[in-house]
Structure formats: C-alpha cells, structure tokens
Design a protein around this motif. Structure first.
Motif, PDB file in Angstrom:
ATOM      1  N   PHE A 191       2.513  46.213  17.852  1.00 25.86           N
ATOM      2  CA  PHE A 191       1.849  45.278  16.936  1.00 25.86           C
ATOM      3  C   PHE A 191       2.687  45.010  15.693  1.00 25.86           C
ATOM      4  N   SER A 192       3.386  46.037  15.218  1.00 24.49           N
ATOM      5  CA  SER A 192       4.243  45.828  14.051  1.00 24.49           C
ATOM      6  C   SER A 192       5.318  44.796  14.361  1.00 24.49           C
ATOM      7  N   LEU A 193       5.990  44.974  15.494  1.00 32.86           N
ATOM      8  CA  LEU A 193       7.073  44.056  15.837  1.00 32.86           C
ATOM      9  C   LEU A 193       6.532  42.652  16.106  1.00 32.86           C
ATOM     10  N   ARG A 194       5.337  42.569  16.705  1.00 37.25           N
ATOM     11  CA  ARG A 194       4.728  41.276  16.983  1.00 37.25           C
ATOM     12  C   ARG A 194       4.514  40.517  15.668  1.00 37.25           C
ATOM     13  N   GLY A 195       4.056  41.259  14.644  1.00 34.74           N
ATOM     14  CA  GLY A 195       3.864  40.641  13.340  1.00 34.74           C
ATOM     15  C   GLY A 195       5.181  40.264  12.704  1.00 34.74           C
ATOM     16  N   VAL A 196       6.150  41.166  12.776  1.00 33.22           N
ATOM     17  CA  VAL A 196       7.459  40.916  12.180  1.00 33.22           C
ATOM     18  C   VAL A 196       8.130  39.713  12.833  1.00 33.22           C
ATOM     19  N   ASN A 197       8.021  39.632  14.159  1.00 37.25           N
ATOM     20  CA  ASN A 197       8.643  38.511  14.882  1.00 37.25           C
ATOM     21  C   ASN A 197       8.180  37.179  14.324  1.00 37.25           C
ATOM     22  N   LEU A 198       6.850  37.023  14.193  1.00 34.63           N
ATOM     23  CA  LEU A 198       6.297  35.763  13.687  1.00 34.63           C
ATOM     24  C   LEU A 198       6.631  35.583  12.212  1.00 34.63           C
ATOM     25  N   GLY A 199       6.404  36.634  11.436  1.00 35.14           N
ATOM     26  CA  GLY A 199       6.584  36.544   9.992  1.00 35.14           C
ATOM     27  C   GLY A 199       8.000  36.178   9.607  1.00 35.14           C
ATOM     28  N   VAL A 200       8.955  36.926  10.136  1.00 37.15           N
ATOM     29  CA  VAL A 200      10.354  36.710   9.755  1.00 37.15           C
ATOM     30  C   VAL A 200      10.843  35.358  10.263  1.00 37.15           C
ATOM     31  N   THR A 201      10.456  34.991  11.501  1.00 35.16           N
ATOM     32  CA  THR A 201      10.913  33.710  12.044  1.00 35.16           C
ATOM     33  C   THR A 201      10.397  32.551  11.198  1.00 35.16           C
ATOM     34  N   LYS A 202       9.112  32.615  10.821  1.00 30.40           N
ATOM     35  CA  LYS A 202       8.536  31.546   9.977  1.00 30.40           C
ATOM     36  C   LYS A 202       9.214  31.511   8.617  1.00 30.40           C
ATOM     37  N   LEU A 203       9.471  32.704   8.075  1.00 32.12           N
ATOM     38  CA  LEU A 203      10.073  32.809   6.749  1.00 32.12           C
ATOM     39  C   LEU A 203      11.453  32.163   6.730  1.00 32.12           C
ATOM     40  N   LEU A 204      12.233  32.400   7.791  1.00 28.65           N
ATOM     41  CA  LEU A 204      13.626  31.963   7.772  1.00 28.65           C
ATOM     42  C   LEU A 204      13.816  30.559   8.323  1.00 28.65           C
ATOM     43  N   THR A 205      12.955  30.124   9.276  1.00 36.03           N
ATOM     44  CA  THR A 205      13.188  28.829   9.917  1.00 36.03           C
ATOM     45  C   THR A 205      12.060  27.837   9.662  1.00 36.03           C
ATOM     46  N   ASP A 206      10.965  28.282   9.066  1.00 39.01           N
ATOM     47  CA  ASP A 206       9.764  27.455   8.857  1.00 39.01           C
ATOM     48  C   ASP A 206       9.134  26.983  10.157  1.00 39.01           C
ATOM     49  N   THR A 207       9.611  27.530  11.307  1.00 34.25           N
ATOM     50  CA  THR A 207       8.985  27.218  12.597  1.00 34.25           C
ATOM     51  C   THR A 207       8.709  28.544  13.290  1.00 34.25           C
ATOM     52  N   VAL A 208       8.212  28.483  14.537  1.00 32.51           N
ATOM     53  CA  VAL A 208       8.007  29.735  15.260  1.00 32.51           C
ATOM     54  C   VAL A 208       9.053  29.895  16.361  1.00 32.51           C
ATOM     55  N   ARG A 209      10.180  29.214  16.209  1.00 31.12           N
ATOM     56  CA  ARG A 209      11.249  29.440  17.185  1.00 31.12           C
ATOM     57  C   ARG A 209      12.605  29.397  16.502  1.00 31.12           C
ATOM     58  N   VAL A 210      13.554  30.035  17.166  1.00 27.63           N
ATOM     59  CA  VAL A 210      14.936  30.030  16.699  1.00 27.63           C
ATOM     60  C   VAL A 210      15.721  29.171  17.684  1.00 27.63           C
ATOM     61  N   ALA A 211      16.433  28.176  17.171  1.00 29.32           N
ATOM     62  CA  ALA A 211      17.153  27.259  18.065  1.00 29.32           C
ATOM     63  C   ALA A 211      18.617  27.121  17.639  1.00 29.32           C
ATOM     64  N   ASP A 212      19.296  26.208  18.296  1.00 27.03           N
ATOM     65  CA  ASP A 212      20.707  25.880  17.978  1.00 27.03           C
ATOM     66  C   ASP A 212      21.637  27.065  18.165  1.00 27.03           C
ATOM     67  N   ILE A 213      21.333  27.897  19.140  1.00 27.49           N
ATOM     68  CA  ILE A 213      22.203  29.048  19.401  1.00 27.49           C
ATOM     69  C   ILE A 213      23.545  28.588  19.948  1.00 27.49           C
ATOM     70  N   ASP A 214      23.527  27.461  20.692  1.00 29.88           N
ATOM     71  CA  ASP A 214      24.758  27.020  21.355  1.00 29.88           C
ATOM     72  C   ASP A 214      25.810  26.498  20.380  1.00 29.88           C
ATOM     73  N   GLU A 215      25.444  26.387  19.098  1.00 25.50           N
ATOM     74  CA  GLU A 215      26.458  26.007  18.108  1.00 25.50           C
ATOM     75  C   GLU A 215      27.257  27.207  17.629  1.00 25.50           C
ATOM     76  N   GLY A 216      26.807  28.416  17.985  1.00 28.31           N
ATOM     77  CA  GLY A 216      27.495  29.631  17.556  1.00 28.31           C
ATOM     78  C   GLY A 216      28.850  29.784  18.220  1.00 28.31           C
ATOM     79  N   GLU A 217      29.773  30.437  17.498  1.00 28.36           N
ATOM     80  CA  GLU A 217      31.124  30.644  18.012  1.00 28.36           C
ATOM     81  C   GLU A 217      31.085  31.673  19.148  1.00 28.36           C
ATOM     82  N   GLY A 218      31.696  31.324  20.276  1.00 25.27           N
ATOM     83  CA  GLY A 218      31.732  32.250  21.411  1.00 25.27           C
ATOM     84  C   GLY A 218      30.513  32.123  22.313  1.00 25.27           C
TER      85      GLY A 218
END
Lengths: 268, 347
Positions: free
Chosen positions: B145-172
C-alpha cells in the motif's frame, strides 16, 4: 557422593561455580560439573530444576552471570550457538533437530554442505553427500532405506539418531542431548540409547539431559542431580544403584510421603 | 531397527520410477498444463492457439508472470510471502521512467539504478520481517500500500499526469529495448522476455536443488529453529530471497517500460496474487519448506494459456479471473491428493 572436581584436567567440559540470574530470578546457583571424553554424563532433574538453562549455557545461547565455563581447560568464549558448534559442542534439541520435509541426506549435511566446483558454479556434491550419509549412518548402526526419503517419514527415534550421527560425523567433542527420549516409546528410546553409547565409544563426551532416571541409568557413567537451580548430588556409576538414583531424583522422603498419600487415597 | 531391514529393502524396491516422478512437487502443475492446453486448443475459434503464433502470445504472458513467480516460489519455500511483488513492477518501471524522462539520465545507468533501488526495497522488506518478527504477509502488505501511494503521488507530483512517457527519447533506448523488449523469430514474434524467463527458471532450479544456498532455502522454510540450530544463517537467507523477489519484479517493470515506452502509475497492482497462484499451482506449500522453481514456471504457463486461450475462444476476457480461481483450487486439491498418496513425507 564426593568427586574431586579439581584434579582432573582431561575434562572436555567443566563448569565451575556457574550461576545464572535473570533479573531477580536465580535460575542456576553455583553449579559445578565436568564431562570427560568417552563418557556419558547424565544431568537429572525434574521440571523447573534448571535443565533448560544449563543446556542453553552449554550450547552458547546464554553466557553465565558468574563462574567459569571451561572447554578443554580453556575459558569458553561463545557469543552464539554457531560459535559453540565451531568449537566442537553440538546440541541435539528434542524437537528442533531436523527439518521434516527435507530428505535425510539434506538434513544430515545441513549447515555443512559438501560442495565441488568453483564459484559461480560451486554446487552440492550430492553423490558424495548421499553415499557418505548412508555409510556414516550405517556405521552408527542406523539403516535407512533411502537417503532421499524425507526425515518426516522416519520414526521419532530414527530422527534423533540421525541428528546424533550428524553431530558425531562433524567432529563434535561434546554432544549435548536435550531429553532425547522423553517423547518416545520404550522401543524407540532403546534405539536412541544405543546411539548414545555408539557416540561414547567414539570418544565423544556426551551430556545426557533427562528427567528419566531409568534411561539415564542404562547409559550413564556419572550422574548429576539438579534441583531448584542447585546441583544437589553427584554419583559415579559404580557407587549407585538404580533404586537409589530413582529415589534421589524423586526427592527420597518426598516420594515416600507421596506414596503414602496415594496409598491412603486408594484404600479409602 | 535391524528387524526392519528386510521390510525396508522391499519398500525401497517398490519405490519405482513412477512413484518418484509422482513425488515431484511440480507434477500436478504439469498434468494441469496439459489439460489446459488441450482444453483451449479444443475451444479455440481462431485456429491459432495450437501453432507458433498462439505460442508466441501465451508465452509472453507466461514469461512476464513467470520471471517474478519463480522468485516468489523460492521465497515461499523459504517460508515467507511478498505481497509487494506486483506493485514493485510498477514502482521500478516508474522509477526508471522518471529518471530517464524527468532527470535525463541515460537509459542504461537508469536501469542499473533501478535494480539497486529494487534490491534496497527487498532488503527493507526482509530486514523488517527478520527484525520485527512480524509475519511477512503484514510487512509486505504495508509495503504494497505504501508503494501504491508513492507511485501515484510521485508520478503526479513530477509529471502532473498518472503516467510516465517519452522514454524512447532517452540515450541508449534502442539498445536497451533490444535486450529487454525485442521480438524474435519472425513472423511469429516471440518476445525476448521468454528467454529471460527460461534462463532465470533454469538458474533458480539449479540454485534451489543443487547448491548450498538452495538447501538453506528449504531449511529456513521447513523449520526455522532446526535450521538455526544447525548453523544456517536464517536471516541472511530470507533477506536475500526478498531481494531476489523485488529485483525480479524490477526486471519485469523494465521489460514493460521498454516495450510500451511509457508506464502507468497503477501498473502491476493485483499481480502479486497471480505470482502466488503460479507458485502454489506449481506445488509450493503455503506453509513453506516445499516446492519447486520449475513448478512456478509451469504454473505461469497455465496462467498464460488461460488468459490468451479465453480471448482466442471468443469469450469475454473478464472470465479469466474466474478461470484463475478454479485453476488455483483444482491444482491445490490435486497436489494435496498426489502428495498424500505418493510421498508420506509431507505433513
């Protein structure tokens, strides 16, 4: 009744005025005993006599509050059961000696697994383990059908026997047996007592802790009586009969009183 | 004892190869897998379930389940549960994704950091279990439950959405995708995850049955006190198993991230029980001390076949959960009957 505790230097293990306190509770008070190689030393005591505390001191779980614990003349310095094991003191606990779901050979080598090959391909030497487990048990007179069978399929006596054989195989100098026969029937107890003698013949100093004077008398060379935390009596085998031992164990006069009481109850 | 020798030898002779095979913990799962395979081949409406096209699909589900289920099986044999294994898939995918997209860390170092992070979570799980003495069921449920909360909380905090995208722009990204998410053997399109799954199953089986550490796993799960009395490092063994479970969840998280090029914050939640089902179907006892790694893999294959088979049969995929429940019950019942009949050693 008196045994010179100071002159013998050949003792594998010696307790000298050992006291164990837990807060205000004195579990053991000024206990002295010694155990010679190639002998069976019985520690007899009723419930609450301090047997468990004594076992835990001998096997390295507790460090005594007072007094000396000497191992082959040197001061023992254990911080854990593993230390005690490394220094040659093996303890076979009543129910906690083997893992029932695991095979006999896996149990036999548990914690001392033979390996072959180099890291990262180091692996169990299963063929050696199975063969030497079978021969070692056979040498102790234990005939198991198949080293692959689960220990849970063995009888209680055989399980104790496997644990004793394991301790002997891994070079135990002192073997401590915690009530090895108390949960067993007459026949199974006999099986275990036979292996106690086998271990003794191999030069192991056996400490046999029990509340059963009959079993103790069958195998013991020396008897220590523990009562309410104190060592109340010591006997050499030659100096004592079974009846005396039973009486001493039961507290002599107390037993007479009890017998009288029961007698009056049954005649009423 | 000596009188039993003759009878004993007779008994040994009776212990035929058949009984030896039937004694294996994974035998129930293997028979179940055959039944499930035949069943879904029969009800298949697309005609592709039996062939390599179908196999490429169900082995994919089996692989992403099996990589973690094998670790969960070893942990269960060691006498513990990890209910945070499912959510760890999401957590590690998000962790790697955020490192790449928000902090512009190249893909390979981000993956390496993710494995270190996951190992730390496993270490924390294991350390809490051995130090507090609380049941791992509770400790890892709290972690879940802690990680479930952290997953949503941190993702919203950093991206303002509930998903992380644009991984394919990363080097390598392309080289990492080739390792974790490539498709092999065209035109069938088997996923490279299948190779990870098979290799990890083989290694886990070898470690469990052929090494000193494997012996310790059985011992700490079978009887913790007996293991400790014979000098097995009980706490270290359990902690290593928790770390293996969380890092294998991280591997699946990275596989999904590389495959989808993005990660939802809710990914992996609910999977923890699928892993446990796979392990139990594969013959692991809930009480510890008994089971197999290959069994958990066969259990995962059953789950993979069921999920894909139900879709291929043209049924609503909502039914897969019902099917999973039935498989769990039937498999455990079968294992228990087989165990009683052929071993006698199981309590």
């Amino acid at each position: 009744m008196t045994i010179d505790n100071t002159a013998v230097d050949t003792a594998a293990l010696r307790l000298d005025g050992v006291t164990m306190r837990f807060g205000s509770v004195i579990a053991l008070s000024d206990v002295s005993m010694h155990v010679d190689p190639g002998t069976v030393t019985c520690v007899l005591g009723d419930n609450g006599a301090g047997k468990s505390t004594l076992i835990k001191i001998l096997s390295g779980v507790y460090t005594p509050s007072d007094g000396n614990f000497l191992l082959e003349g040197n001061k023992a310095n254990f911080s854990s059961p593993r230390d005690a094991l490394d220094q040659g003191i093996a303890t076979v606990f009543q129910d906690l000696a083997t893992v029932p779901l695991m095979s006999v050979w896996r149990n036999f080598f548990l914690g001392n697994e033979p390996t072959k090959g180099v890291f990262p391909f180091r692996r169990l030497n299963t063929k050696y383990a199975k063969d030497s487990c079978k021969t070692e048990l056979m040498d102790m007179g234990i005939d198991i059908r198949d080293p692959d069978q689960a220990v849970g399929t063995l009888s209680g006596g055989e399980r104790q026997a496997v644990a004793i054989a394991r301790a002997v195989h891994f070079g135990a100098k002192v073997l401590i047996l915690d009530e090895p026969t108390s949960a067993l029937g007459v026949k199974q107890s006999g099986v275990v007592l036979k292996y106690v003698l086998q271990a003794k013949e191999r030069g192991v100093a056996v400490v046999f802790i029990t509340h059963n004077p009959h079993h103790a008398f069958l195998v013991g060379d020396r008897f220590f009586l523990l009562n309410r935390g104190k060592m109340i009596a010591q006997y050499e085998r030659a100096d004592v009969s079974r009846e005396e031992l039973v009486r001493a164990m039961a507290g002599g006069a107390e037993l007479d009183a009890l017998a009288h009481e029961i007698e009056t109850l049954t005649t009423d | 004892m000596s009188t039993a020798i003759a009878a004993g030898d007779e008994r040994l002779a009776r212990s035929s190869t058949f009984v030896r095979v039937m004694r294996r913990p994974e035998i129930g799962a293997l028979m179940g897998a055959i039944v499930v395979y035949v069943f879904f081949s029969a009800v298949d409406t697309t005609g592709t379930f039996v062939g390599l096209n179908g196999a490429a699909r169900w082995t994919d589900v089996a692989a992403t389940t099996g990589i973690v289920a094998v670790a969960v099986a070893l942990l269960m044999i060691g006498g513990e549960f990890d209910l945070s294994a499912g959510v760890m898939v999401g957590t590690s995918g998000l962790f790697a994704g955020l490192l790449i997209s928000e902090y512009n860390i190249p893909v390979w170092p981000a993956i390496a950091l993710t494995f270190v992070f996951a190992a730390c979570i496993g270490l924390l799980n294991g350390w809490l279990v051995v130090k507090t003495g609380l049941p791992s069921f509770i400790v890892t449920l709290a972690m879940f439950f802690s990680l479930r909360g952290v997953n949503l909380g941190v993702t919203k905090l950093l991206t303002d959405t509930v998903r992380v995208a644009d991984i394919d722009e990363g080097e390598g990204f392309e080289s990492a995708r080739a390792v974790f998410a490539a498709e092999l053997w065209q035109p069938y399109g088997f996923k490279v995850a299948v190779i990870w799954w098979v290799v990890l199953t083989v290694i886990a089986t070898w470690v469990l049955t052929r090494t000193k550490f494997g012996n310790w796993i059985f011992a700490v799960g079978g009887d913790k006190l007996a293991a400790r009395n014979t000098g097995v490092p009980v706490n270290r063994t359990k902690i290593v198993l928790f770390m293996y479970t969380s890092t294998s969840a991280a591997l699946v998280g990275i596989i999904s991230l590389m495959r989808l090029r993005s990660m939802q914050a809710g990914q992996g939640v609910g999977e923890e029980f699928v892993f446990i089902i796979a392990a139990v179907v594969g013959g692991c006892l809930l009480t510890g001390g008994y089971g197999s790694a290959i069994g958990a893999s066969i259990g995962s294959a059953i789950i993979g076949m069921a999920f894909i088979g139900i879709a291929y049969a043209g049924w609503n995929t909502d039914w897969s959960w019902l099917f999973l429940g039935l498989i769990l019950f039937v498999a455990v019942l079968t294992n228990s009957v087989i165990g009683k009949r052929f071993s006698g050693g199981r309590k």
